[in-house]
Design an enzyme around this catalytic site. Structure first.
Site, short mmCIF file in Angstrom:
data_model
loop_
_atom_site.label_atom_id
_atom_site.label_comp_id
_atom_site.label_asym_id
_atom_site.label_seq_id
_atom_site.Cartn_x
_atom_site.Cartn_y
_atom_site.Cartn_z
N TYR A 143 52.13 75.14 49.32
CA TYR A 143 51.71 74.37 50.50
C TYR A 143 50.24 74.66 50.77
CZ TYR A 143 51.38 72.93 55.44
OH TYR A 143 51.01 72.34 56.63
N ASP A 238 43.68 78.52 46.68
CA ASP A 238 43.98 78.44 48.11
C ASP A 238 44.37 79.85 48.56
OD1 ASP A 238 46.28 76.54 50.25
OD2 ASP A 238 45.03 78.32 50.58
N LYS A 266 43.44 81.81 58.27
CA LYS A 266 44.29 82.86 58.84
C LYS A 266 43.50 84.13 59.20
CE LYS A 266 48.43 81.03 56.61
NZ LYS A 266 49.36 80.66 57.70
P1 KE4 Z 1 46.54 75.66 58.56
O1 KE4 Z 1 46.07 74.21 58.53
O2 KE4 Z 1 47.96 75.79 59.10
O3 KE4 Z 1 45.56 76.60 59.23
O4 KE4 Z 1 46.59 76.17 57.03
C1 KE4 Z 1 47.36 75.44 56.11
C2 KE4 Z 1 47.73 76.35 54.94
C3 KE4 Z 1 46.97 76.26 53.78
N1 KE4 Z 1 47.25 77.04 52.70
C4 KE4 Z 1 48.27 77.93 52.74
C5 KE4 Z 1 48.55 78.76 51.52
C6 KE4 Z 1 49.07 78.06 53.91
O5 KE4 Z 1 50.11 78.94 53.90
C7 KE4 Z 1 48.79 77.28 55.03
C8 KE4 Z 1 49.62 77.35 56.31
N2 KE4 Z 1 50.72 78.26 56.27
C9 KE4 Z 1 51.79 77.98 57.20
C10 KE4 Z 1 52.94 78.97 56.97
N3 KE4 Z 1 53.31 79.18 55.65
C11 KE4 Z 1 51.31 78.05 58.60
C12 KE4 Z 1 52.40 78.07 59.64
C13 KE4 Z 1 52.57 76.72 60.28
O6 KE4 Z 1 52.51 75.69 59.56
O7 KE4 Z 1 52.76 76.72 61.50
#
Ligand code: KE4
Length: 429
Positions: A143, A238, A266
């Site tokens: 993801y 990523d 993060k």
């Molecule tokens: P954000 O747009 O949520 O800041 O980041 C997206 C993203 C991009 N790349 C990786 C590897 C990620 O894990 C994420 C977002 N992770 C999720 C949980 N696995 C965030 C939690 C959520 O969606 O509320």
């Protein structure tokens, strides 16, 4: 007596779709009504009824120092006293860019944005412009945020174009994304054999964190580097989860593979909305206002988030940080594994440093297919049993548990005992 969390959730559902601002927070895969968190300190969170929990969500990764870290709060307060946003360059942004580049040498230049989604979306646009190619390759189960071209799933059959994996994503957009299998280099080669000079980039989580934790096989990342270099496609890591998590230089430092572009998020923001994408100067200089690739953001490089992020990175750079995180991760995993053995449970743990996932109903998880065979109902039962015992785990089977420097041995040992107690009761039926 209805809990405060339940009351707040009923109100929330009236004005916010699903009652949450991000789907995973709604506890759909474990059932029940989500806890509303009112405050947090160190490795503990407190819900709206003032119940205390050992926290392994850690805001989904950012809280590697623990919640309400004194240094970070001090820097946020200092910055806020001077105003919250100017829409103009600030020295802090330059200092943070210099700091990140020192930690992650492959990042010769970077641009700050406000979310991981923005970082990956922008990196992909940049890669397409740099290579003059349009296809993107991602991996089933990884993801990278919710931009249209990344919300896709593998088409039927092998080496086919992807299909939309969300309503609202046009098939025409999904077709530009190819989906390969994580830890399966032949599946990557097959797509390059068919689409070679059309592929602008391969984007990968160097350690998969969104199917639960799945480490890369020995030569997987090096193999991606070789295949992309040979084709002229860019390799995008990523590192939104792994950046500053697995080492100060992220997964690329740990596995010694150098991507062309890196996405961070993060931890980088210290809990405030901040992310980044960066890499080779020649690629980054295509970005407006220097070059033809447009990318922008009102709050990009926000002074408060930059102050929090710089304090975070400086504290992580201290000697011994990653040795301590490794020791905590190992203590928890070893303890949980001893419970699995003691109760002869069918379960397995994948761990890299201070992130881990416990999969039920399977003997090992080396691929996304393995992960998908795990027992989700047993995880849901486990989640609620641990919650009752004061342990707040990520409310989904395919997420990483996040251990922080603030997690004490007492926290870790209490977590292990809670698992042992539940496993024992489950055995007795
Ligand atoms: P954000 O747009 O949520 O800041 O980041 C997206 C993203 C991009 N790349 C990786 C590897 C990620 O894990 C994420 C977002 N992770 C999720 C949980 N696995 C965030 C939690 C959520 O969606 O509320």
């Amino acid at each position: 007596m209805k809990s405060q969390s339940k009351k707040f959730f009923t109100r929330a559902e009236k004005k916010i779709p699903g009652g949450v601002n991000s789907p995973v927070r709604a506890w759909k895969s474990v059932g029940g009504s989500p806890l509303f968190i009112s405050r947090a300190k160190g490795s503990h969170v407190f819900d709206a009824d003032n119940k205390e929990y050992i926290d392994y969500v850690g805001s989904w990764g950012p809280m590697i120092l623990g919640h309400a870290n004194a240094n970070i709060l001090r820097e946020i307060h200092r910055s806020a006293a001077n105003g919250t946003s100017f829409g103009a360059p600030t020295l802090g942004e330059v200092e943070l860019a210099e700091l990140v580049s020192q930690c992650v040498p492959s990042i010769e230049k970077l641009r700050l944005v406000s979310s991981g989604t923005e970082a990956t979306m922008s990196a992909i646009r940049l890669a397409r412009a740099f290579t003059h190619r349009s296809k993107l390759m991602k991996f089933d189960g990884c993801y990278h945020g919710h931009s249209d071209g990344l919300l896709v799933k593998a088409g039927s059959g092998v080496a086919t174009l992807s299909l939309p994996d969300s309503a609202g994503v046009p098939a025409s957009v999904a077709r530009e994304t190819l989906t390969a299998r994580y830890n399966d280099l032949p599946s990557v080669q097959k797509l390059f054999d068919r689409y070679d000079k059309q592929i602008a980039a391969v984007i990968v989580e160097p350690v998969c964190g969104n199917m639960g934790v799945i480490p890369p096989d020995q030569n997987f990342l090096a193999g991606l580097r070789k295949i992309t270099a040979r084709s002229g496609a860019l390799l995008i890591f990523d590192e939104v989860i792994t950046g500053f998590r697995l080492a100060l230089g992220g997964a690329q430092e740990r596995y010694k593979v150098k991507p062309d572009l890196t996405c961070l998020g993060k931890i980088l923001g210290g809990g405030l909305p901040l992310a980044a994408f960066g890499g080779r100067r020649r690629i980054m200089d295509l970005l407006a206002p220097l070059g033809p690739v447009y990318q922008a953001g009102t709050l990009s490089g926000n002074p408060l988030a930059v102050a929090a992020g710089a304090a975070m990175v400086r504290q992580l750079a201290r000697h011994g940080t990653y040795e301590a995180l490794e020791a905590k991760g190992r203590r928890l995993a070893d303890g949980l594994n001893s419970v699995i053995r003691k109760h002869a449970m069918r379960a397995t743990i994948n761990r890299v440093g201070s992130i881990l996932t416990l999969f039920f109903g399977v003997d090992s998880v080396a691929s996304v297919d393995d992960a998908r065979r795990c027992d989700r109902q047993q995880f849901a039962n486990f989640f609620h049993a641990m919650l009752k015992r004061g342990i707040y785990l990520p409310p989904a089977p395919f997420e990483a548990w996040f251990i922080s420097l603030a997690h004490s041995n007492a926290d870790l040992d209490r977590t292990i005992s809670a698992f042992d107690d539940w496993a024992g009761r489950s055995e007795r039926g």
